[in-house]
Design an enzyme around this catalytic site. Structure first.
Site, PDB file in Angstrom:
ATOM      1  N   GLU A 218     -36.360 -41.437 -43.692  1.00  0.00           N
ATOM      2  CA  GLU A 218     -35.306 -41.333 -42.680  1.00  0.00           C
ATOM      3  C   GLU A 218     -35.539 -42.295 -41.504  1.00  0.00           C
ATOM      4  O   GLU A 218     -34.585 -42.847 -40.950  1.00  0.00           O
ATOM      5  CB  GLU A 218     -35.217 -39.889 -42.177  1.00  0.00           C
ATOM      6  CG  GLU A 218     -34.748 -38.919 -43.268  1.00  0.00           C
ATOM      7  CD  GLU A 218     -34.880 -37.450 -42.877  1.00  0.00           C
ATOM      8  OE1 GLU A 218     -35.334 -37.153 -41.747  1.00  0.00           O
ATOM      9  OE2 GLU A 218     -34.516 -36.594 -43.709  1.00  0.00           O
TER      10      GLU A 218
ATOM     11  N   PHE B 194     -20.838 -28.138 -48.688  1.00  0.00           N
ATOM     12  CA  PHE B 194     -20.764 -28.504 -47.272  1.00  0.00           C
ATOM     13  C   PHE B 194     -21.007 -29.990 -47.039  1.00  0.00           C
ATOM     14  O   PHE B 194     -20.996 -30.453 -45.885  1.00  0.00           O
ATOM     15  CB  PHE B 194     -21.752 -27.676 -46.439  1.00  0.00           C
ATOM     16  CG  PHE B 194     -23.203 -27.849 -46.815  1.00  0.00           C
ATOM     17  CD1 PHE B 194     -23.964 -28.888 -46.282  1.00  0.00           C
ATOM     18  CD2 PHE B 194     -23.817 -26.965 -47.693  1.00  0.00           C
ATOM     19  CE1 PHE B 194     -25.296 -29.050 -46.624  1.00  0.00           C
ATOM     20  CE2 PHE B 194     -25.151 -27.118 -48.033  1.00  0.00           C
ATOM     21  CZ  PHE B 194     -25.892 -28.168 -47.503  1.00  0.00           C
TER      22      PHE B 194
ATOM     23  N   THR C 152     -31.947 -23.281 -39.746  1.00  0.00           N
ATOM     24  CA  THR C 152     -30.672 -23.985 -39.895  1.00  0.00           C
ATOM     25  C   THR C 152     -29.484 -23.237 -39.282  1.00  0.00           C
ATOM     26  O   THR C 152     -28.649 -23.843 -38.609  1.00  0.00           O
ATOM     27  CB  THR C 152     -30.392 -24.229 -41.399  1.00  0.00           C
ATOM     28  OG1 THR C 152     -31.529 -24.891 -41.964  1.00  0.00           O
ATOM     29  CG2 THR C 152     -29.151 -25.075 -41.605  1.00  0.00           C
TER      30      THR C 152
ATOM     31  N   ARG D 298     -39.657 -28.993 -36.270  1.00  0.00           N
ATOM     32  CA  ARG D 298     -38.857 -28.003 -37.023  1.00  0.00           C
ATOM     33  C   ARG D 298     -38.971 -26.633 -36.337  1.00  0.00           C
ATOM     34  O   ARG D 298     -38.019 -25.858 -36.288  1.00  0.00           O
ATOM     35  CB  ARG D 298     -39.335 -27.915 -38.473  1.00  0.00           C
ATOM     36  CG  ARG D 298     -39.172 -29.209 -39.280  1.00  0.00           C
ATOM     37  CD  ARG D 298     -37.792 -29.420 -39.836  1.00  0.00           C
ATOM     38  NE  ARG D 298     -37.421 -28.464 -40.848  1.00  0.00           N
ATOM     39  CZ  ARG D 298     -36.287 -28.534 -41.537  1.00  0.00           C
ATOM     40  NH1 ARG D 298     -35.429 -29.537 -41.313  1.00  0.00           N
ATOM     41  NH2 ARG D 298     -35.987 -27.636 -42.428  1.00  0.00           N
TER      42      ARG D 298
ATOM     43  N   LYS E 240     -27.144 -34.421 -32.917  1.00  0.00           N
ATOM     44  CA  LYS E 240     -25.891 -34.541 -33.653  1.00  0.00           C
ATOM     45  C   LYS E 240     -24.699 -34.637 -32.682  1.00  0.00           C
ATOM     46  O   LYS E 240     -24.856 -34.383 -31.477  1.00  0.00           O
ATOM     47  CB  LYS E 240     -25.755 -33.332 -34.593  1.00  0.00           C
ATOM     48  CG  LYS E 240     -26.875 -33.252 -35.646  1.00  0.00           C
ATOM     49  CD  LYS E 240     -26.686 -32.056 -36.567  1.00  0.00           C
ATOM     50  CE  LYS E 240     -27.811 -31.961 -37.597  1.00  0.00           C
ATOM     51  NZ  LYS E 240     -27.610 -30.819 -38.521  1.00  0.00           N
TER      52      LYS E 240
ATOM     53  N   ASN F 148     -25.438 -27.500 -35.556  1.00  0.00           N
ATOM     54  CA  ASN F 148     -26.674 -26.942 -34.997  1.00  0.00           C
ATOM     55  C   ASN F 148     -27.490 -27.929 -34.164  1.00  0.00           C
ATOM     56  O   ASN F 148     -28.721 -27.854 -34.133  1.00  0.00           O
ATOM     57  CB  ASN F 148     -27.516 -26.340 -36.130  1.00  0.00           C
ATOM     58  CG  ASN F 148     -27.778 -27.339 -37.245  1.00  0.00           C
ATOM     59  OD1 ASN F 148     -27.577 -28.538 -37.066  1.00  0.00           O
ATOM     60  ND2 ASN F 148     -28.248 -26.857 -38.385  1.00  0.00           N
TER      61      ASN F 148
ATOM     62  N   ARG G 116     -31.842 -24.563 -31.542  1.00  0.00           N
ATOM     63  CA  ARG G 116     -30.656 -24.008 -32.195  1.00  0.00           C
ATOM     64  C   ARG G 116     -30.371 -22.582 -31.736  1.00  0.00           C
ATOM     65  O   ARG G 116     -29.212 -22.185 -31.557  1.00  0.00           O
ATOM     66  CB  ARG G 116     -30.827 -24.075 -33.707  1.00  0.00           C
ATOM     67  CG  ARG G 116     -30.762 -25.504 -34.257  1.00  0.00           C
ATOM     68  CD  ARG G 116     -31.332 -25.611 -35.642  1.00  0.00           C
ATOM     69  NE  ARG G 116     -31.070 -26.914 -36.277  1.00  0.00           N
ATOM     70  CZ  ARG G 116     -31.533 -27.262 -37.477  1.00  0.00           C
ATOM     71  NH1 ARG G 116     -32.290 -26.419 -38.173  1.00  0.00           N
ATOM     72  NH2 ARG G 116     -31.249 -28.449 -37.982  1.00  0.00           N
TER      73      ARG G 116
ATOM     74  N   TYR H  50     -28.386 -38.117 -45.994  1.00  0.00           N
ATOM     75  CA  TYR H  50     -28.189 -36.785 -46.563  1.00  0.00           C
ATOM     76  C   TYR H  50     -28.079 -36.826 -48.090  1.00  0.00           C
ATOM     77  O   TYR H  50     -27.412 -35.967 -48.683  1.00  0.00           O
ATOM     78  CB  TYR H  50     -26.945 -36.133 -45.956  1.00  0.00           C
ATOM     79  CG  TYR H  50     -27.170 -35.555 -44.563  1.00  0.00           C
ATOM     80  CD1 TYR H  50     -28.182 -34.612 -44.329  1.00  0.00           C
ATOM     81  CD2 TYR H  50     -26.376 -35.917 -43.481  1.00  0.00           C
ATOM     82  CE1 TYR H  50     -28.384 -34.068 -43.063  1.00  0.00           C
ATOM     83  CE2 TYR H  50     -26.573 -35.374 -42.210  1.00  0.00           C
ATOM     84  CZ  TYR H  50     -27.580 -34.447 -42.014  1.00  0.00           C
ATOM     85  OH  TYR H  50     -27.780 -33.891 -40.756  1.00  0.00           O
TER      86      TYR H  50
ATOM     87  N   HIS I  18     -31.213 -32.577 -35.942  1.00  0.00           N
ATOM     88  CA  HIS I  18     -31.836 -32.751 -37.252  1.00  0.00           C
ATOM     89  C   HIS I  18     -33.304 -33.085 -37.016  1.00  0.00           C
ATOM     90  O   HIS I  18     -33.629 -33.797 -36.068  1.00  0.00           O
ATOM     91  CB  HIS I  18     -31.193 -33.919 -38.009  1.00  0.00           C
ATOM     92  CG  HIS I  18     -32.007 -34.380 -39.187  1.00  0.00           C
ATOM     93  ND1 HIS I  18     -31.916 -33.771 -40.430  1.00  0.00           N
ATOM     94  CD2 HIS I  18     -32.976 -35.334 -39.301  1.00  0.00           C
ATOM     95  CE1 HIS I  18     -32.788 -34.354 -41.262  1.00  0.00           C
ATOM     96  NE2 HIS I  18     -33.427 -35.303 -40.601  1.00  0.00           N
TER      97      HIS I  18
HETATM   98  P1  DAT Z   1     -31.784 -28.496 -41.866  1.00  0.00           P
HETATM   99  O1  DAT Z   1     -30.910 -29.329 -40.955  1.00  0.00           O
HETATM  100  O2  DAT Z   1     -32.212 -27.225 -41.191  1.00  0.00           O
HETATM  101  O3  DAT Z   1     -32.924 -29.269 -42.483  1.00  0.00           O
HETATM  102  P2  DAT Z   1     -30.435 -28.719 -44.427  1.00  0.00           P
HETATM  103  O4  DAT Z   1     -31.178 -30.013 -44.608  1.00  0.00           O
HETATM  104  O5  DAT Z   1     -30.550 -27.701 -45.518  1.00  0.00           O
HETATM  105  O6  DAT Z   1     -30.829 -28.006 -43.055  1.00  0.00           O
HETATM  106  O7  DAT Z   1     -28.873 -29.023 -44.254  1.00  0.00           O
HETATM  107  C1  DAT Z   1     -28.411 -30.127 -43.491  1.00  0.00           C
HETATM  108  C2  DAT Z   1     -27.320 -29.645 -42.556  1.00  0.00           C
HETATM  109  O8  DAT Z   1     -26.187 -29.220 -43.338  1.00  0.00           O
HETATM  110  C3  DAT Z   1     -27.705 -28.431 -41.724  1.00  0.00           C
HETATM  111  O9  DAT Z   1     -28.357 -28.790 -40.524  1.00  0.00           O
HETATM  112  C4  DAT Z   1     -26.389 -27.776 -41.488  1.00  0.00           C
HETATM  113  C5  DAT Z   1     -25.609 -28.038 -42.753  1.00  0.00           C
HETATM  114  N1  DAT Z   1     -25.734 -26.943 -43.734  1.00  0.00           N
HETATM  115  C6  DAT Z   1     -26.833 -26.633 -44.485  1.00  0.00           C
HETATM  116  N2  DAT Z   1     -26.605 -25.595 -45.303  1.00  0.00           N
HETATM  117  C7  DAT Z   1     -25.323 -25.237 -45.069  1.00  0.00           C
HETATM  118  C8  DAT Z   1     -24.470 -24.204 -45.609  1.00  0.00           C
HETATM  119  N3  DAT Z   1     -24.891 -23.357 -46.564  1.00  0.00           N
HETATM  120  N4  DAT Z   1     -23.199 -24.105 -45.124  1.00  0.00           N
HETATM  121  C9  DAT Z   1     -22.746 -24.959 -44.177  1.00  0.00           C
HETATM  122  N5  DAT Z   1     -23.484 -25.955 -43.640  1.00  0.00           N
HETATM  123  C10 DAT Z   1     -24.756 -26.088 -44.068  1.00  0.00           C
HETATM  124 MG    MG Z   2     -32.809 -30.927 -43.764  1.00  0.00          MG
END
Ligand code: DAT
Ligand code: MG
Length: 139
Positions: free
Chosen positions: A132, A59, A93, A87, A11, A118, A104, A51, A121
């Site tokens: 993706e 968010f 996350t 992962r 990222k 973080n 992370r 996304y 991805h």
């Molecule tokens: P991951 O990247 O671990 O698969 P995710 O797909 O649930 O997590 O979310 C995508 C990204 O969005 C994640 O890397 C960081 C951000 N994110 C997720 N949940 C969040 C939250 N509750 N508050 C703020 N940012 C968040």
């Molecule tokens: Mg995800």
């Protein structure tokens, strides 16, 4: 049996901090192969596809703004169980609680922003990976 593939993104925070090599190194050191790699500036349309599952969440907009804030690196990595394996390398996350030893956990922390920053991805299932990879490496 075809070898599993996953989509990995470094990222904008990771690229800004010069951590592209560190992420690639962890993937390669674990024993996975890099199959494709590109540096790009993601636009809103691409991120909306990537996304899609998060559209409407509080968010989402900060996430899109953050992902457009600088270049990202997209790559495809391969190997048996690479989806689960990456992962695991990435950690959970929330970087504050991601285990030390993970990308992370070692390289990120809470920056007080609306979206969690973080570093990486990684696809979370074979279906997500196929979808993706197609978005970032169409052909
Ligand atoms: P991951 O990247 O671990 O698969 P995710 O797909 O649930 O997590 O979310 C995508 C990204 O969005 C994640 O890397 C960081 C951000 N994110 C997720 N949940 C969040 C939250 N509750 N508050 C703020 N940012 C968040
Ligand atoms: Mg995800």
């Amino acid at each position: 049996m075809s070898i599993e593939k996953t989509l990995i993104l470094v990222k904008p925070d990771g690229v800004r901090r010069g951590l592209v090599g560190e992420v690639i190194s962890r993937v390669e050191t674990k024993g996975y192969s890099i199959e494709a790699l590109r540096l790009l500036n993601a636009d809103r349309a691409l991120l909306e596809q990537h996304y899609a599952e998060h559209i409407g969440k509080p968010f989402y907009e900060p996430l899109v703004e953050f992902m457009m804030s600088g270049p990202i690196v997209a790559m495809v990595a391969s190997g048996n169980r690479v989806i689960e394996g990456f992962r695991s390398l990435a950690g959970v996350t929330d970087p504050t609680v991601a285990a030390p030893g993970t990308i992370r956990g070692d390289l990120a922390r809470d920056q007080g922003t609306k979206v969690v920053q973080n570093i990486v991805h990684g696809s979370d299932s074979p279906e997500s990976a196929a979808r993706e990879i197609q978005i970032f490496f169409p052909k």
